[in-house]
Structures are given as structure tokens and as C-alpha cells.
Design an enzyme around this catalytic site. Structure first.
Site, PDB file in Angstrom:
ATOM      1  N   GLY A 158       0.372  -1.170   0.158  1.00 46.63           N
ATOM      2  CA  GLY A 158      -0.243  -0.017  -0.190  1.00 46.63           C
ATOM      3  C   GLY A 158       0.809   1.673   0.098  1.00 46.63           C
ATOM      4  NE  ARG A 159      -2.065   5.636   1.857  1.00 44.43           N
ATOM      5  CZ  ARG A 159      -3.290   5.580   2.369  1.00 44.43           C
ATOM      6  NH1 ARG A 159      -4.321   4.955   1.909  1.00 44.43           N
ATOM      7  NH2 ARG A 159      -3.423   5.331   3.833  1.00 44.43           N
ATOM      8  CB  ILE A 160       3.669   2.393   4.323  1.00 45.74           C
ATOM      9  CG1 ILE A 160       2.685   3.428   4.823  1.00 45.74           C
ATOM     10  CG2 ILE A 160       5.068   2.562   5.249  1.00 45.74           C
ATOM     11  CD1 ILE A 160       1.804   3.757   6.347  1.00 45.74           C
ATOM     12  CB  THR A 239       6.868   0.469  10.846  1.00 40.71           C
ATOM     13  OG1 THR A 239       6.394  -0.117   9.397  1.00 40.71           O
ATOM     14  CG2 THR A 239       8.693   0.569  11.185  1.00 40.71           C
ATOM     15  CB  SER A 240       2.220  -2.531   9.985  1.00 44.81           C
ATOM     16  OG  SER A 240       2.667  -4.356  10.214  1.00 44.81           O
ATOM     17  NE  ARG A 241      -2.121  -0.648  14.706  1.00 46.41           N
ATOM     18  CZ  ARG A 241      -1.964   0.816  13.851  1.00 46.41           C
ATOM     19  NH1 ARG A 241      -0.807   0.740  13.863  1.00 46.41           N
ATOM     20  NH2 ARG A 241      -2.482   1.910  14.345  1.00 46.41           N
ATOM     21  CD  GLU A 270       2.009  -0.983  20.103  1.00 44.68           C
ATOM     22  OE1 GLU A 270       1.705  -0.092  20.347  1.00 44.68           O
ATOM     23  OE2 GLU A 270       2.601  -1.704  19.366  1.00 44.68           O
ATOM     24  CG  HIS A 288       3.758   2.603  17.885  1.00 41.11           C
ATOM     25  ND1 HIS A 288       2.350   1.417  18.160  1.00 41.11           N
ATOM     26  CD2 HIS A 288       2.763   3.223  16.800  1.00 41.11           C
ATOM     27  CE1 HIS A 288       1.013   1.491  16.990  1.00 41.11           C
ATOM     28  NE2 HIS A 288       2.104   2.155  16.258  1.00 41.11           N
TER      29      HIS A 288
HETATM   30  C1  DGY Z   1      -1.065   4.619  12.958  1.00 40.21           C
HETATM   31  O1  DGY Z   1      -1.381   5.864  12.372  1.00 40.21           O
HETATM   32  O2  DGY Z   1      -1.979   3.185  13.133  1.00 40.21           O
HETATM   33  C2  DGY Z   1      -0.048   4.234  13.486  1.00 40.21           C
HETATM   34  O3  DGY Z   1       0.550   2.955  14.159  1.00 40.21           O
HETATM   35  C3  DGY Z   1       0.504   5.914  14.850  1.00 40.21           C
HETATM   36  O4  DGY Z   1       0.774   6.709  13.802  1.00 40.21           O
END
Ligand code: DGY
Length: 332
Positions: A158-160, A239-241, A270, A288
Site C-alpha cells: 500500500g502507500r507505506i 512498523t505495521s501492527r 503494547e 511505536h
Molecule cells: C497509525 O496511524 O496507525 C500508527 O500506528 C500510529 O500513527
């Protein structure tokens, strides 16, 4: 309090870029503490409110919505919305919104920073220098893995994920991706990315960076078996979940050098870490902060405020996740 203004509860201090417009249009109550509200505190605070502006630390489910029947909108200050039960919102006639589009580059920057830090062992070097135990340059000291010309596998395009692909170009990396849906050929060309089946991507990549939303399908996508498919020299970035990775399996994989290293910004439970995670040296751990730049957090808060204000101005909130609710909105 002004009776004719919509009442908004903001579940934690948010940047002024969101707070100020909200305060101009609504009667705002903000959670006064640094810590997030407990579930009971959240419910109590939402009673009688027309809108809730919340963070990803708040779980908004049927129970919260039933206890706060005056709520018309829940504006999440995050792009990820696994903390919102959208079906429950729709059933209760509550609009739910998120903040897409404004944090992609900031999060892609951080993913790349983690990748570099884990591959080149930056935190270990930092700890060594600070400890006073560094005894000078050593030819065998803190050897890591080259990022340039490496093979980067992006899971979730996706975008990221695409932002990470764009950054990888500068390092002349060979980029492949896996996504539930293959993207059109012109997009693949634009990002210089090749589609690979998931298992192949794992087996061939020097770096695997995860950018999928958390859904029942992606829960533990990277499990013990997936980790075993990866190269022993591979570096895993998330860096997602957190729950996308089986964190206990990752601790074992890092300890036993099934993979070389990992860089994590997110965790399964978390702010708790899996047992042993903080003790393995070959993992970089961040709290996070993927979207944590002044500018981006300001934009996220602003979008949440715009959503709330739009609804009370009789418009469709620009980033509504369940806009169909508007047809049957709860009466005031
Ligand atoms: C999100 O926006 O989902 C990030 O995890 C926090 O910015």
C-alpha cells in the site's frame, strides 16, 4: 459549557492543529492524564458526548457504543483502525473515521531507519561507546549486513510499503513485494518492484519489511514457520501492527539466529514485550513512533478534527470508514 455546541471527548492530549479547530466549533472535554483511560473510565467519559476523538490505545467496541448512546462519531487519530469495531459502529449508527494519507512518508522514513539500524547494528554500537568499554577500532568489530544492493521484500504494497520501495531505490536495492492483490504492471514499473508469492519473498529477501493492516488474515502472518523460511542473514522490520508477527517465535528465531536481526516499532501486546525480547541484542526496539514527527502528528489530529466538524456541519466526514451510516444517523 454551551448547550448548542456538540460535545466532544478527546481521549488524550492531541496536537493543537486538531484541538484548536475542535474547540472553536465544539464543547471539548479532554482526558487530563498522560496515561490512557481504562475501559471503564472511557465509558464514563463518553456518556452524554456527541463525538469521541480517540487514539489507537482505546478499544471502541459494541460495549462502549451501547454505554454512550449519544455518540455519533468516533474519530481515530491513526490510520490503522484495528482498535475500532467498524461493524459495531455501523450497527449502532456511529460514523468511524481514521487518518489515511498523511503519515505514509514519515512511517516509511522510520521503517528505513529501523532497517539501517538493525542491519548495521547502530544501537549496539551506541551502547558500546556509551559504556566506556570500547577499546578502539577493530577490524572484526560490530560487523553487519550491507543495505545497498540488498534484496528487499515488502509485505503489503500500500502507500507505506510503496514509500519504502521508493527509498530503497537510492540504495540500489532489488525490490520485490507481496500483497493480497497484485498491483497493475505500471505501478510495479513505477516502483521497480517485482511481485513474488509470500513464501518465495521470504526465502529470497535479505530484508523483509511488513506493511499490512492487522486483520484476522494477517494475525501472525509471520509465524515460526515463516521465520524458518527466511535467510539466516535476513533482517525483519515491522512498523505495521505487532500481532502480525508471532513475537515469542521471533524471540526464539533471534536467539537461535534463524534470522540475523529485527527492527520493531510495534508489539503484540503494547506496551508489554514478549518474554526475552528486550534481552536479545540483535533486535532494535522503538516505542511505536512510526508517525511521530511534529508535522505528521499535527496533520493526523487535524484530519480527526475535520471529520468531527464535517459531521456537525451536515457533511460527510472526509475519511469516513462507514459512510453508509449517514443515511441512518442516530437522532440528536
Ligand atoms: C497509525 O496511524 O496507525 C500508527 O500506528 C500510529 O500513527
Amino acid at each position: 459549557m454551551t448547550a448548542d455546541k456538540p460535545r466532544v471527548f478527546v481521549s488524550r492530549k492531541i496536537p493543537d492543529a486538531g484541538l484548536e479547530p475542535l474547540r472553536r466549533r465544539c464543547d471539548v472535554t479532554m482526558w487530563p492524564h498522560e496515561r490512557p483511560p481504562t475501559a471503564d473510565e472511557l465509558i464514563a467519559a463518553c456518556r452524554g458526548m456527541d463525538a469521541l476523538v480517540c487514539l489507537l490505545t482505546e478499544k471502541i467496541d459494541a460495549g462502549v457504543l451501547a454505554a454512550a448512546p449519544t455518540l455519533k462519531i468516533v474519530a481515530n487519530v491513526a490510520v490503522g483502525f484495528d482498535n475500532l469495531d467498524i461493524d459495531a459502529g455501523t450497527a449502532a449508527g456511529v460514523i468511524m473515521t481514521n487518518t489515511p494519507g498523511v503519515l505514509d512518508d514519515t512511517t516509511a522514513d522510520l521503517a528505513f531507519a529501523l532497517l539501517m539500524a538493525a542491519a548495521r547494528r547502530l544501537p549496539e554500537g551506541d551502547r558500546l561507546v556509551r559504556s566506556g568499554r570500547w577499546d578502539g577500532w577493530g577490524i572484526m568489530q560490530l560487523l553487519g549486513h550491507d543495505v545497498h544492493h540488498g534484496r528487499l521484500g515488502i509485505v503489503g504494497f500500500g502507500r507505506i510499503g510503496r514509500g519504502v520501495a521508493r527509498r530503497a531505490r537510492g540504495f540500489e536495492m532489488k525490490v520485490s513485494y507481496h500483497d493480497a492483490q497484485r498491483v497493475p504492471a505500471d505501478v510495479e514499473r513505477e516502483f521497480g518492484a517485482t511481485y513474488l508469492p509470500f513464501e518465495e519473498l521470504l526465502a529470497e529477501s535479505d530484508f523483509v519489511s511488513v506493511h499490512v493492516p492487522l486483520t484476522p488474515e494477517t494475525h501472525h502472518l509471520i509465524d515460526r514457520r515463516a521465520l524458518k523460511r527466511m535467510k539466516p542473514t535476513a533482517v525483519l522490520i515491522n512498523t505495521s501492527r505487532g500481532p502480525v508477527i508471532d513475537e515469542s517465535a521471533l524471540v526464539d528465531a533471534l536467539r537461535e539466529r534463524v534470522i540475523a536481526a529485527a527492527g520493531l516499532d510495534v508489539y503484540e501486546h503494547e506496551p508489554k514485550l514478549a518474554a526475552g525480547l528486550a534481552d536479545v541484542p540483535n533486535v532494535v526496539l522503538l516505542p511505536h513512533i512510526g508517525s511521530a514527527s511534529f508535522a505528521t502528528r499535527g496533520k493526523m489530529a487535524q484530519i480527526a478534527a475535520e471529520n468531527v466538524i464535517a459531521l456537525f456541519d451536515g457533511k460527510t466526514p472526509p475519511t469516513a470508514l462507514n459512510p453508509q451510516v449517514l443515511a441512518s444517523q442516530r437522532p440528536s
